[in-house]
Structures are given as structure tokens and as C-alpha cells.
Write an enzyme that holds these catalytic residues in place. Structure first.
Site, short mmCIF file in Angstrom:
data_model
loop_
_atom_site.label_atom_id
_atom_site.label_comp_id
_atom_site.label_asym_id
_atom_site.label_seq_id
_atom_site.Cartn_x
_atom_site.Cartn_y
_atom_site.Cartn_z
N LYS A 40 0.84 -1.22 0.00
CA LYS A 40 0.00 0.00 0.00
C LYS A 40 0.87 1.26 0.00
O LYS A 40 0.68 2.16 -0.82
CB LYS A 40 -0.93 0.03 1.23
CG LYS A 40 -1.84 -1.17 1.36
CD LYS A 40 -2.74 -1.07 2.57
CE LYS A 40 -2.01 -1.11 3.90
NZ LYS A 40 -1.48 -2.43 4.27
N ARG A 115 -9.28 0.76 8.90
CA ARG A 115 -8.89 -0.61 9.25
C ARG A 115 -9.97 -1.31 10.06
O ARG A 115 -9.79 -2.48 10.40
CB ARG A 115 -7.59 -0.58 10.05
CG ARG A 115 -6.33 -0.78 9.19
CD ARG A 115 -5.13 -0.69 10.09
NE ARG A 115 -3.97 -1.40 9.63
CZ ARG A 115 -2.95 -0.83 8.97
NH1 ARG A 115 -2.99 0.44 8.66
NH2 ARG A 115 -1.90 -1.55 8.63
N ARG A 154 12.04 -6.26 5.03
CA ARG A 154 12.07 -4.83 5.34
C ARG A 154 12.61 -4.61 6.76
O ARG A 154 13.31 -3.64 7.02
CB ARG A 154 10.66 -4.23 5.21
CG ARG A 154 10.64 -2.74 5.47
CD ARG A 154 9.30 -2.10 5.15
NE ARG A 154 8.25 -2.54 6.06
CZ ARG A 154 6.98 -2.19 5.97
NH1 ARG A 154 6.58 -1.41 4.97
NH2 ARG A 154 6.08 -2.62 6.82
N ARG A 160 11.99 -1.09 12.20
CA ARG A 160 10.62 -1.21 12.75
C ARG A 160 10.50 -2.50 13.55
O ARG A 160 10.68 -3.59 13.01
CB ARG A 160 9.59 -1.20 11.61
CG ARG A 160 9.28 0.19 11.11
CD ARG A 160 8.32 0.17 9.94
NE ARG A 160 7.04 -0.50 10.22
CZ ARG A 160 6.01 -0.45 9.39
NH1 ARG A 160 6.09 0.22 8.26
NH2 ARG A 160 4.89 -1.07 9.70
N ARG A 172 -0.35 -9.38 13.10
CA ARG A 172 -0.88 -8.29 12.24
C ARG A 172 -1.74 -8.87 11.13
O ARG A 172 -2.79 -8.32 10.79
CB ARG A 172 0.29 -7.49 11.64
CG ARG A 172 1.02 -6.66 12.67
CD ARG A 172 2.39 -6.21 12.19
NE ARG A 172 2.32 -5.28 11.08
CZ ARG A 172 3.38 -4.92 10.36
NH1 ARG A 172 4.57 -5.42 10.63
NH2 ARG A 172 3.25 -4.06 9.39
P1 B4P Z 1 4.59 -1.48 2.11
O1 B4P Z 1 4.17 -0.79 0.88
O2 B4P Z 1 5.41 -0.70 3.06
O3 B4P Z 1 3.43 -2.12 2.95
P2 B4P Z 1 2.13 -1.57 3.65
O4 B4P Z 1 1.05 -2.41 3.07
O5 B4P Z 1 1.98 -0.09 3.49
O6 B4P Z 1 2.46 -1.88 5.17
P3 B4P Z 1 2.00 -1.86 6.70
O7 B4P Z 1 0.67 -2.51 6.87
O8 B4P Z 1 3.17 -2.45 7.39
O9 B4P Z 1 1.94 -0.46 7.26
P4 B4P Z 1 1.21 0.58 8.18
O10 B4P Z 1 2.27 1.57 8.33
O11 B4P Z 1 -0.07 0.98 7.54
O12 B4P Z 1 5.36 -2.78 1.62
C1 B4P Z 1 5.96 -3.70 2.52
C2 B4P Z 1 7.28 -4.21 1.94
O13 B4P Z 1 7.06 -4.92 0.71
C3 B4P Z 1 8.27 -3.10 1.61
O14 B4P Z 1 9.54 -3.47 2.06
C4 B4P Z 1 8.24 -2.98 0.08
O15 B4P Z 1 9.49 -2.60 -0.46
C5 B4P Z 1 7.90 -4.40 -0.33
N1 B4P Z 1 7.10 -4.46 -1.56
C6 B4P Z 1 6.11 -3.61 -1.93
N2 B4P Z 1 5.60 -3.97 -3.15
C7 B4P Z 1 6.30 -5.08 -3.54
C8 B4P Z 1 6.25 -5.93 -4.70
N3 B4P Z 1 5.39 -5.74 -5.71
N4 B4P Z 1 7.09 -7.00 -4.75
C9 B4P Z 1 7.98 -7.24 -3.75
N5 B4P Z 1 8.09 -6.46 -2.64
C10 B4P Z 1 7.26 -5.39 -2.52
O16 B4P Z 1 0.81 -0.05 9.62
C11 B4P Z 1 1.68 -0.23 10.71
C12 B4P Z 1 0.94 -0.29 12.06
O17 B4P Z 1 0.36 1.02 12.37
C13 B4P Z 1 -0.27 -1.23 12.17
O18 B4P Z 1 0.12 -2.55 12.46
C14 B4P Z 1 -1.07 -0.56 13.35
O19 B4P Z 1 -0.52 -0.90 14.59
C15 B4P Z 1 -0.87 0.93 13.13
N6 B4P Z 1 -1.96 1.54 12.35
C16 B4P Z 1 -1.82 2.15 11.13
N7 B4P Z 1 -3.02 2.56 10.66
C17 B4P Z 1 -3.95 2.21 11.59
C18 B4P Z 1 -5.38 2.35 11.67
N8 B4P Z 1 -6.07 2.92 10.67
N9 B4P Z 1 -6.01 1.87 12.76
C19 B4P Z 1 -5.34 1.31 13.76
N10 B4P Z 1 -3.98 1.13 13.76
C20 B4P Z 1 -3.29 1.58 12.69
#
Ligand code: B4P
Length: 216
Positions: A40, A115, A154, A160, A172
């Protein structure tokens, strides 16, 4: 001011007002959806660049607050370290402040929000109060094994804590399935949900997302 100049000014004001109302009605709001590690954040940054709509990542906002030891950051820290969701009232308040702080935005990409169902209801209400609505929810689908691999990878460099332990990552993913995946159905009932294969190159996935956005 002569009567003629006054009338001209009045007409100009009416046109300006109508223009900004139309612009506000045309704002595009997208929810980028998917389990942790589905890409995302990676894709939201590229979409922001292409369409000029602003990414709001609740995860990034919390990490910023935590790095500055703010009361909000300290509150979020305990939940995030365990891979749990931060309580709805904390997230919703923060999101609302962020949306209200950028009224000139052409639209928003909500990344990591909503979420839970209460967060989705709060988002819809927030937009309805502005006579706006979500255009589309786009879900990135990725297998659990791939998610774990990506996040552990990552975690080697991100610093992290929620990425460096397989048990926390699994927690998660479990929370996503239990509390977050119903948000897909919530918008599906409004005919707004769709899915995109999140496995492939970042550019190929980006092209699929663009097709979905351009069909709104
Ligand atoms: P990202 O792109 O970083 O993944 P994400 O889905 O955004 O991640 P996440 O769920 O961890 O984040 P958030 O900060 O929202 O990609 C992950 C990895 O994959 C990277 O290393 C990237 O390089 C790699 N990648 C991407 N695309 C790829 C591809 N096509 N092929 C190969 N590799 C690839 O959440 C973190 C925490 O914050 C939650 O657990 C929660 O505690 C809190 N939080 C955030 N929002 C919240 C909400 N609305 N309500 C309650 N808690 C919340």
C-alpha cells in the site's frame, strides 16, 4: 463603485464560487487496501506523484508522532509494537485533523485507513459533511507467505520492531483478517470495492491500479 462595476464583480464572484464547488465535487478519494506488507505504502507514493492526490498513511503519521515522543505517539507505541491496532478514537481524530489541514488537496489516497468498520463509518461521515464520498476501494491481494517474507526483509533495515519478529507479523495478518477485511465488504455493498493482484513488479501493479482509478 459604479453600478456596472458592482454588477461585474458580483458576476465574477458567482463564477468563482461555482468553479470551486465543482472542483470540490470532483475530488477523487481512493482507499488503498490490503494486508500488512501488501504494498500500500509503496504504491500510494507513486499514485500521489502521478495524480497529485495526497497520500494519508496513518502508519506514517503514527511513526512520525512516535519519533517525536508526542502524547499521541506514546499512546500508539504500545499497540504498534505488538502488531495491534491503535484504538479507533485515536486514529479517527488524527485522520480528521489531517484531512481538515489540507482543504486544497485534489483528493486523498487513504493508505492504511480505514482498518475497522467504525473507522469506515467515520470516514464516510467526514466526507459526507463536505458533500464528498469515496470513489473506490482498491485491495491488493498477496499470499500470507509472501507478506511474511516481505516484512521480515524490510525489518532487516527499517528498524521497525513490528517487522522484525515473525510472531508479531502473524498477529498483524490475523488482525487484518478479523477486523480489517470486513471493510472490503462494507464498500462492496456500495459497489465500490475491487481487487488487484499485488504480486508482480511494482510497475505492473501500479499500471493495474491506474486502470482502476481512471475508471472512476
Ligand atoms: P509497504 O508498501 O510498506 O506495505 P504496507 O502495506 O503499506 O504496510 P503496513 O501494513 O506495514 O503499514 P502501516 O504503516 O499501515 O510494503 C511492505 C514491503 O514490501 C516493503 O519493504 C516494500 O518494499 C515491499 N514491496 C512492496 N511492493 C512489492 C512488490 N510488488 N514485490 C515485492 N516487494 C514489494 O501499519 C503499521 C501499524 O500502524 C499497524 O500494524 C497498526 O498498529 C498501526 N496503524 C496504522 N493505521 C492504523 C489504523 N487505521 N487503525 C489502527 N492502527 C493503525
Amino acid at each position: 463603485m459604479t453600478m456596472m462595476r458592482y454588477i461585474l464583480k458580483l458576476i465574477r464572484n458567482i463564477f468563482t464560487l461555482t468553479g470551486s464547488e465543482n472542483q470540490s465535487r470532483m475530488r477523487k478519494h481512493i482507499i488503498l487496501f490490503g494486508p500488512p506488507g501488501s504494498g500500500k505504502g509503496t504504491q500510494a507514493k507513486k499514485l500521489e506523484e502521478k495524480y497529485g492526490i495526497i497520500q494519508i498513511s496513518t502508519g506514517d503519521l503514527f511513526r512520525y508522532e512516535m519519533s517525536h515522543d508526542t502524547p499521541l505517539g506514546l499512546r500508539a507505541k504500545a499497540y504498534m509494537a505488538k502488531g495491534e491496532l491503535v484504538p479507533d478514537e485515536v486514529v479517527i481524530g488524527m485522520l480528521q485533523n489531517k484531512v481538515d489541514a489540507t482543504p486544497e488537496a485534489k483528493g486523498f489516497i487513504f493508505d492504511g485507513f480505514p482498518r475497522t468498520i467504525p473507522q469506515a463509518e467515520a470516514l464516510d461521515q467526514l466526507l459526507a459533511d463536505k458533500n464528498e464520498q469515496i470513489g473506490k476501494l482498491i485491495a491488493l491481494t498477496v499470499s500470507d507467505g509472501e507478506l511474511v517474507n516481505r516484512l521480515l526483509e524490510r525489518g532487516k533495515t527499517s528498524g521497525r520492531t513490528d517487522d522484525s519478529n515473525e510472531e508479531i507479523i502473524q498477529n498483524r495478518i490475523d488482525i487484518y483478517k478479523k477486523d480489517t477485511s470486513p471493510v472490503y465488504d462494507f464498500y462492496d455493498h456500495k459497489n465500490k470495492s475491487c481487487s488487484v493482484d499485488g504480486i508482480g513488479t511494482i510497475d505492473d501493479i501500479f499500471d493495474l491500479l491506474c486502470q482502476e482509478i481512471e475508471s472512476i
